[in-house]
Design an enzyme around this catalytic site. Structure first.
Site, PDB file in Angstrom:
ATOM      1  N   HIS A 247      62.304  54.002  41.415  1.00  0.00           N
ATOM      2  CA  HIS A 247      63.439  53.437  42.159  1.00  0.00           C
ATOM      3  C   HIS A 247      63.313  53.625  43.667  1.00  0.00           C
ATOM      4  O   HIS A 247      62.841  54.652  44.153  1.00  0.00           O
ATOM      5  CB  HIS A 247      64.749  54.079  41.683  1.00  0.00           C
ATOM      6  CG  HIS A 247      64.854  55.520  42.046  1.00  0.00           C
ATOM      7  ND1 HIS A 247      65.427  55.953  43.219  1.00  0.00           N
ATOM      8  CD2 HIS A 247      64.425  56.627  41.406  1.00  0.00           C
ATOM      9  CE1 HIS A 247      65.358  57.262  43.274  1.00  0.00           C
ATOM     10  NE2 HIS A 247      64.758  57.691  42.195  1.00  0.00           N
TER      11      HIS A 247
ATOM     12  N   HIS B  16      47.837  48.373  48.523  1.00  0.00           N
ATOM     13  CA  HIS B  16      47.291  48.279  47.165  1.00  0.00           C
ATOM     14  C   HIS B  16      47.532  49.606  46.451  1.00  0.00           C
ATOM     15  O   HIS B  16      47.022  50.639  46.874  1.00  0.00           O
ATOM     16  CB  HIS B  16      45.790  47.956  47.258  1.00  0.00           C
ATOM     17  CG  HIS B  16      45.087  47.909  45.937  1.00  0.00           C
ATOM     18  ND1 HIS B  16      43.747  47.636  45.837  1.00  0.00           N
ATOM     19  CD2 HIS B  16      45.523  48.079  44.668  1.00  0.00           C
ATOM     20  CE1 HIS B  16      43.390  47.654  44.562  1.00  0.00           C
ATOM     21  NE2 HIS B  16      44.456  47.926  43.832  1.00  0.00           N
TER      22      HIS B  16
HETATM   23  O1  JB2 Z   1      36.729  35.391  53.741  1.00  0.00           O
HETATM   24  C1  JB2 Z   1      36.537  35.227  52.525  1.00  0.00           C
HETATM   25  C2  JB2 Z   1      35.776  36.127  51.738  1.00  0.00           C
HETATM   26  N1  JB2 Z   1      35.114  37.289  51.997  1.00  0.00           N
HETATM   27  C3  JB2 Z   1      34.568  37.693  50.836  1.00  0.00           C
HETATM   28  N2  JB2 Z   1      37.074  34.140  51.893  1.00  0.00           N
HETATM   29  C4  JB2 Z   1      36.872  33.909  50.559  1.00  0.00           C
HETATM   30  N3  JB2 Z   1      37.430  32.834  50.005  1.00  0.00           N
HETATM   31  N4  JB2 Z   1      36.150  34.748  49.785  1.00  0.00           N
HETATM   32  C5  JB2 Z   1      35.610  35.829  50.374  1.00  0.00           C
HETATM   33  N5  JB2 Z   1      34.851  36.811  49.856  1.00  0.00           N
HETATM   34  C6  JB2 Z   1      34.477  36.840  48.437  1.00  0.00           C
HETATM   35  O2  JB2 Z   1      35.335  37.750  47.771  1.00  0.00           O
HETATM   36  C7  JB2 Z   1      33.080  37.314  48.105  1.00  0.00           C
HETATM   37  O3  JB2 Z   1      32.110  36.298  48.280  1.00  0.00           O
HETATM   38  C8  JB2 Z   1      33.249  37.699  46.617  1.00  0.00           C
HETATM   39  O4  JB2 Z   1      33.033  36.613  45.736  1.00  0.00           O
HETATM   40  C9  JB2 Z   1      34.718  38.105  46.543  1.00  0.00           C
HETATM   41  C10 JB2 Z   1      34.905  39.604  46.338  1.00  0.00           C
HETATM   42  O5  JB2 Z   1      34.594  39.863  45.003  1.00  0.00           O
HETATM   43  P1  JB2 Z   1      34.552  41.344  44.425  1.00  0.00           P
HETATM   44  O6  JB2 Z   1      34.473  41.235  42.940  1.00  0.00           O
HETATM   45  O7  JB2 Z   1      33.486  42.128  45.126  1.00  0.00           O
HETATM   46  O8  JB2 Z   1      35.917  42.001  44.921  1.00  0.00           O
HETATM   47  P2  JB2 Z   1      37.411  41.513  44.705  1.00  0.00           P
HETATM   48  O9  JB2 Z   1      38.032  41.484  46.039  1.00  0.00           O
HETATM   49  O10 JB2 Z   1      37.483  40.297  43.870  1.00  0.00           O
HETATM   50  O11 JB2 Z   1      38.036  42.701  43.833  1.00  0.00           O
HETATM   51  C11 JB2 Z   1      38.093  44.038  44.344  1.00  0.00           C
HETATM   52  O12 JB2 Z   1      39.452  44.431  44.448  1.00  0.00           O
HETATM   53  C12 JB2 Z   1      40.161  44.415  43.196  1.00  0.00           C
HETATM   54  C13 JB2 Z   1      41.611  44.766  43.477  1.00  0.00           C
HETATM   55  C14 JB2 Z   1      37.330  44.941  43.385  1.00  0.00           C
HETATM   56  O13 JB2 Z   1      37.243  46.235  43.937  1.00  0.00           O
HETATM   57  C15 JB2 Z   1      38.018  44.989  42.040  1.00  0.00           C
HETATM   58  O14 JB2 Z   1      37.361  45.909  41.178  1.00  0.00           O
HETATM   59  C16 JB2 Z   1      39.493  45.385  42.216  1.00  0.00           C
HETATM   60  N6  JB2 Z   1      40.145  45.357  40.925  1.00  0.00           N
END
Ligand code: JB2
Length: 213
Positions: free
Chosen positions: A140, A149
């Protein structure tokens, strides 16, 4: 997948995007039609095509895709892109898992992700672009700041304040009324019993400031 609902584009095509796409589908309101990613190579994420980089976003808007979700785990990047797409004219939706228990009195901003098994209790305030990750518990009157996050399995007791862009690692907890400062990082498994200042990296049981970021 909801076909025929308002179309939504997802910014990001990594792990967070996968989780978010599944949640948006389970909400049954929007149809997820495209992802953009820094790596524009053609591929699919859970069947959703990666249509290119973020430079495609104005064209998606012109094609009538008005809704968007920023699915990037990097807090600062999520906030920056979120504000940019807002100024382009997109509507930011929320991804709230149907298995989350969210008090009717809780305030949920825009571009917020609430994963499976989360509990958000009465009068909590979850600000824009926050992530409340899997099985976290927000009690609450807590406030989760803009683009903060709260990691999986983290438990925040009542009246905890989590600052803008802060990150709380997996399986941490915080006692009632504590403050975790803007941009602070709390390492996984920590127990916060005293306030953590802005931009501090803190870790342990009890959590102690290790260094400033
Ligand atoms: O400026 C951007 C950019 N910079 C990186 N624009 C767009 N559209 N995409 C961007 N990316 C992309 O984010 C990268 O090319 C990559 O495909 C993606 C990051 O993927 P990753 O699996 O490394 O992290 P995430 O941000 O999807 O997830 C993180 O955070 C979550 C909360 C991880 O640590 C997860 O395990 C966690 N659950």
């Amino acid at each position: 997948m909801m076909a025929g609902g308002p179309k939504v584009a997802i910014v990001g095509a990594g792990g967070h995007a996968k989780v978010v796409i599944e949640i948006i589908r389970s909400q049954g309101i929007h149809e997820v039609v495209a992802c953009t990613d820094m790596d524009p190579s053609p591929r699919q994420v859970l069947g959703v095509p990666v249509v290119g980089s973020d430079e495609c976003l104005p064209s998606l808007l012109n094609q009538g895709i008005r809704c968007i979700f920023i699915a990037l785990g990097d807090n600062a990047l999520r906030l920056r892109l979120g504000r940019q797409v807002e100024s382009l004219g997109f509507d930011l939706i929320n991804a709230v898992s149907p298995s989350a228990v969210v008090s009717a009195s809780a305030r949920i901003g825009r571009g917020v992700a609430v994963m499976a098994g989360v509990v958000i209790n009465v009068d909590a305030d979850i600000q824009d672009f926050a992530i409340v990750n899997t099985r976290a518990s927000i009690d609450h009157d807590c406030q989760i700041g803009e683009a903060a996050h709260v990691g999986p399995g983290t438990t925040l007791a009542g009246r905890v304040q989590v600052g803008r862009l802060a990150f709380i690692g997996t399986g941490s907890s915080a006692i009632p009324g504590t403050t975790i400062g803007n941009g602070a990082i709390v390492g996984a498994g920590s127990v916060v019993i005293r306030d953590i200042p802005d931009c501090a990296f803190a870790y342990g049981c009890p959590a102690k400031v290790i260094r400033m970021l």
